[in-house]
Design an enzyme around this catalytic site. Structure first.
Site, short mmCIF file in Angstrom:
data_model
loop_
_atom_site.label_atom_id
_atom_site.label_comp_id
_atom_site.label_asym_id
_atom_site.label_seq_id
_atom_site.Cartn_x
_atom_site.Cartn_y
_atom_site.Cartn_z
N ASN A 1 44.46 46.99 46.47
CA ASN A 1 43.75 48.20 46.10
C ASN A 1 42.94 47.95 44.84
O ASN A 1 42.45 48.88 44.21
CB ASN A 1 44.71 49.39 45.90
CG ASN A 1 44.97 50.10 47.21
OD1 ASN A 1 44.10 50.21 48.07
ND2 ASN A 1 46.20 50.55 47.40
N ASN A 2 42.78 46.67 44.49
CA ASN A 2 41.98 46.28 43.34
C ASN A 2 40.51 46.28 43.77
O ASN A 2 40.07 45.40 44.50
CB ASN A 2 42.41 44.89 42.85
CG ASN A 2 41.67 44.43 41.63
OD1 ASN A 2 40.48 44.65 41.48
ND2 ASN A 2 42.39 43.75 40.75
N TYR B 1 42.49 37.78 33.26
CA TYR B 1 42.39 36.85 32.13
C TYR B 1 40.99 36.25 31.97
O TYR B 1 40.80 35.35 31.16
CB TYR B 1 43.41 35.71 32.32
CG TYR B 1 44.85 36.18 32.28
CD1 TYR B 1 45.52 36.32 31.07
CD2 TYR B 1 45.54 36.47 33.45
CE1 TYR B 1 46.83 36.74 31.02
CE2 TYR B 1 46.85 36.90 33.42
CZ TYR B 1 47.50 37.03 32.20
OH TYR B 1 48.81 37.46 32.15
N LYS C 1 38.48 43.11 42.99
CA LYS C 1 38.82 41.99 43.88
C LYS C 1 38.22 42.22 45.27
O LYS C 1 37.66 41.30 45.87
CB LYS C 1 40.35 41.86 43.98
CG LYS C 1 40.81 40.58 44.63
CD LYS C 1 42.31 40.56 44.88
CE LYS C 1 43.14 40.38 43.65
NZ LYS C 1 44.57 40.15 43.98
N ASP D 1 47.80 35.89 46.45
CA ASP D 1 48.44 35.96 45.16
C ASP D 1 47.73 34.94 44.29
O ASP D 1 47.44 33.83 44.72
CB ASP D 1 49.94 35.69 45.22
CG ASP D 1 50.64 36.13 43.93
OD1 ASP D 1 50.19 37.11 43.30
OD2 ASP D 1 51.64 35.49 43.54
N LYS E 1 30.42 33.38 39.12
CA LYS E 1 31.88 33.18 39.19
C LYS E 1 32.31 32.87 40.63
O LYS E 1 33.14 31.99 40.86
CB LYS E 1 32.61 34.42 38.67
CG LYS E 1 34.12 34.28 38.72
CD LYS E 1 34.81 35.57 38.27
CE LYS E 1 36.29 35.48 38.54
NZ LYS E 1 36.97 36.76 38.31
#
Length: 189
Positions: free
Chosen positions: A8-9, A149, A12, A68, A170
């Site tokens: 749910n990000n 991060y 991402k 993950d 990125k």
């Protein structure tokens, strides 16, 4: 093709959708009405990624993938690792970054890597894809893009943190980009 991405990000999801292109439609957990906090109790990235797809398969019976990811810092014996999202005991990334910087202190060895493992469940079969990007942890945050991060990680061969890079830049080099590229190549094949 439609795939459920066990997240749910929003950052991402947007990042990954950009990488997979228009031939695949990604849906988040919210899009399928899943508000559950999917357990991540594994001790490796692969175990946690698999837990996500196993959960969705059992509850919804859908083609899906979960990932993950985390940061491994050599001077911290691989920490935060699978605990990257909750390193400080909470999901507050500012606190997580503060703890990393505090624990590193003035340590000279600041080598680290971001790692992603994707678990794909498609048509009854499970597959795994991995990506890693090596770099270094800097002593203070720089940049406002990205998430996690990103403001303290400079990949090898670059002079800017992930948080200073555009999403497109990125996505050309990140750990997630590498794993997603392998996933997309598999799906197209």
């Amino acid at each position: 093709m439609e795939l459920i991405f066990a997240t749910n990000n929003a950052h991402k999801l947007e990042e990954v959708q950009l990488m997979v292109g228009e031939q695949f439609t990604l849906k988040s957990l919210a899009d399928i009405g899943c508000e559950d906090d999917i357990p991540e109790t594994g001790v490796t990235f692969q175990e946690n990624a698999k837990q996500k797809t196993d959960y969705l398969i059992a509850k919804y019976g859908v083609n899906c993938f979960g990932d993950d990811s985390g940061l491994e810092i050599d001077a911290l014996n691989g920490e935060p690792g699978v605990y990257s999202a909750r390193y400080s005991g909470s999901r507050d990334m500012e606190k997580n970054i503060d703890l990393v910087l505090e624990r590193l202190g003035d340590t000279e060895n600041r080598s680290a890597r971001f790692k992603t493992v994707i678990s794909l469940f498609l048509n009854g079969e499970q597959h795994f894809f991995e990506g890693t990007v090596e770099g270094n942890i800097i002593k203070e945050r720089i940049g406002t893009a990205g998430f996690g991060y990103d403001p303290i990680f400079i990949p090898h061969g670059y002079e800017h943190t992930f948080a200073e890079m555009s999403m497109e830049e990125k996505n050309r080099i990140s750990h997630r980009a590498q794993a997603i590229a392998k996933l997309v190549e598999f799906l197209k094949g």
